[in-house]
Enzyme design. Sequence first.
Site, mmCIF file in Angstrom:
data_model
loop_
_atom_site.group_PDB
_atom_site.id
_atom_site.type_symbol
_atom_site.label_atom_id
_atom_site.label_comp_id
_atom_site.label_asym_id
_atom_site.label_seq_id
_atom_site.Cartn_x
_atom_site.Cartn_y
_atom_site.Cartn_z
ATOM 1 N N SER A 102 0.840 -1.201 0.000
ATOM 2 C CA SER A 102 0.000 0.000 0.000
ATOM 3 C C SER A 102 0.877 1.253 0.000
ATOM 4 O O SER A 102 1.689 1.426 -0.907
ATOM 5 C CB SER A 102 -0.975 -0.041 1.180
ATOM 6 O OG SER A 102 -1.998 0.913 1.043
ATOM 7 N N GLU B 83 -9.304 -5.303 -4.275
ATOM 8 C CA GLU B 83 -8.686 -4.400 -3.302
ATOM 9 C C GLU B 83 -9.715 -3.556 -2.540
ATOM 10 O O GLU B 83 -9.657 -3.411 -1.330
ATOM 11 C CB GLU B 83 -7.712 -3.460 -4.027
ATOM 12 C CG GLU B 83 -6.532 -4.136 -4.693
ATOM 13 C CD GLU B 83 -5.323 -4.235 -3.803
ATOM 14 O OE1 GLU B 83 -5.392 -3.832 -2.632
ATOM 15 O OE2 GLU B 83 -4.287 -4.720 -4.296
ATOM 16 N N HIS C 260 -7.710 -5.639 -0.144
ATOM 17 C CA HIS C 260 -6.458 -4.957 0.176
ATOM 18 C C HIS C 260 -5.876 -5.530 1.463
ATOM 19 O O HIS C 260 -6.598 -5.837 2.405
ATOM 20 C CB HIS C 260 -6.772 -3.470 0.355
ATOM 21 C CG HIS C 260 -5.587 -2.567 0.370
ATOM 22 N ND1 HIS C 260 -4.710 -2.474 -0.677
ATOM 23 C CD2 HIS C 260 -5.148 -1.682 1.314
ATOM 24 C CE1 HIS C 260 -3.782 -1.574 -0.393
ATOM 25 N NE2 HIS C 260 -4.011 -1.091 0.810
#
Length: 522
Positions: A210, A342, A439
């Site tokens: 990320s 995600e 995610h």
Amino acid sequence: MNRRGFLRGTAATAAFVALGAAGCGDGGAAESIVTTRAGRVRGSVTEGVHAFQGVPYAAPPQGVDRYLPPRPVQPWTGVRDALTLGPTPPQPPTPPPLDFFAPPIPGADYLNLNIWTREPGSARMPVLVWIFGGGFDTGSNGLYDGRAFARDGVVFVAINYRLGAEGFLFLDDGVANVALLDQISALEWVRDNIASFGGDPGNVTIFGQSAGAMAVGTLLAMPRAKGLFRRAIMESGAGNLCYSTDTAHEIGRRLVAKLGVPPTRDAVAAAGVERVLAAQSAVMRDLARQPDPQRWGGEPGCRVNMWRPILDGSTLPAKPIDAITAGASADVDVLLGHNGEEGRLSLVPFRSLDSVTEEELATAMRLYRLPVDRALPAYRAAYPAANPGALLAILQADWFYTIPGLRLADARTHAPAATYLYEFTWRSPQYDGQLGACHFLEVPFVFDQLRDHRFRWITGPNPPQQLADLTHHTWIQFASTGRVPWPRYEPTHRTTIRFDIQPTIVDDPYPTRNLWEGVDLY
């Protein structure tokens, strides 16, 4: 999409599993002392793995130094204990269920790192340096346990760096990207000291997830980072989130206005940590009322990303994609990828996917500058079983991760070093199966931390260990050799591995890729 076969059951997978069984050492706990350039540190030893925690790589930032580039760590006498986690960077609280990070630890020495190794001394093992994610305003190195990497013959390092205003405040005063300079300072520490912990300073891989992956992609383009790492892994991020100086300066002005202080670093520092954090939150609420994905985000289903790397012309002279296209880090091997769904992490824990409306989906497409009349039917055709919420999660993945990753890979087409792509598609059973391939889901698999209770909220109670074996040892193989057991990326095939219980190697698994041609993601 052309299926190219299964990895499961291959010789490569068998070799990975054999790797995982090696080098665990004997039981018991003891202490270990290693000499760094600044002084000696005392770590712990458990089942053959040496752990050193809270080791400073720079001086404690205090006063106005909180907002200035890092200074060298001051040497110490005697032996410094490195037996427990060090202080964490100041940050606002994270809402549940995303508050699974290690609890904040107060203290001034938060520019620290943790090291796990199987064999301090002259072993010259590959080194993995982890840069955590959290939107550049939350997180720490305390969540990430490197003992599985050390067990399997890699020296693992997890760094802290400054967050929020301390890391990214821009006042057009010649100072920018302090957080990235922290990361470079940590990498310089690794270069100068990691051999004492058994690592090879010439075989360093940086990796992150990320915001951490965004940082890795940005470091590829930073002149000061050149030569500090040989390989790079980006999990859900490709250096695509950067601010112009105009946008960064606007956010800096908004912050000092909330504080009611002059636009100087001395004045912001004098306001105190808690007031600055409160002002950050207030500015984020203001920005959320003006959603703009090309600046600070805030579109449907997405939080505001108030802090980003800044194209200041000095520390970061050009957009990472432009620098990489021009040949930056062409000698660095790259592994990058994303998760299949995600956006579900930002949608499912806070609202049902079923509550996302057609209007919100169309609004997100418009904000992403897609032609809605063409994009909406194309997404529906590509994912016929997906409702508007599921499509929004996929759309967000494409905007933030999938398409920027493909563009970065394309930019490296003529690089002598290799580029490899992956997609993590195993679906979590949590939230009645709605969490999906969201995610962050790949992280406990990469770290082989499936038994860590802090990850159960995202993996569920019985995640597949064979998938952790595969992903974990793929990362180790890449860090060790720069190679993985599937073909390198070429634009003619876009070969990608899909990590699942039965992993597959496929060609061009990106059905909506062409819709993004000509769309500015940066």
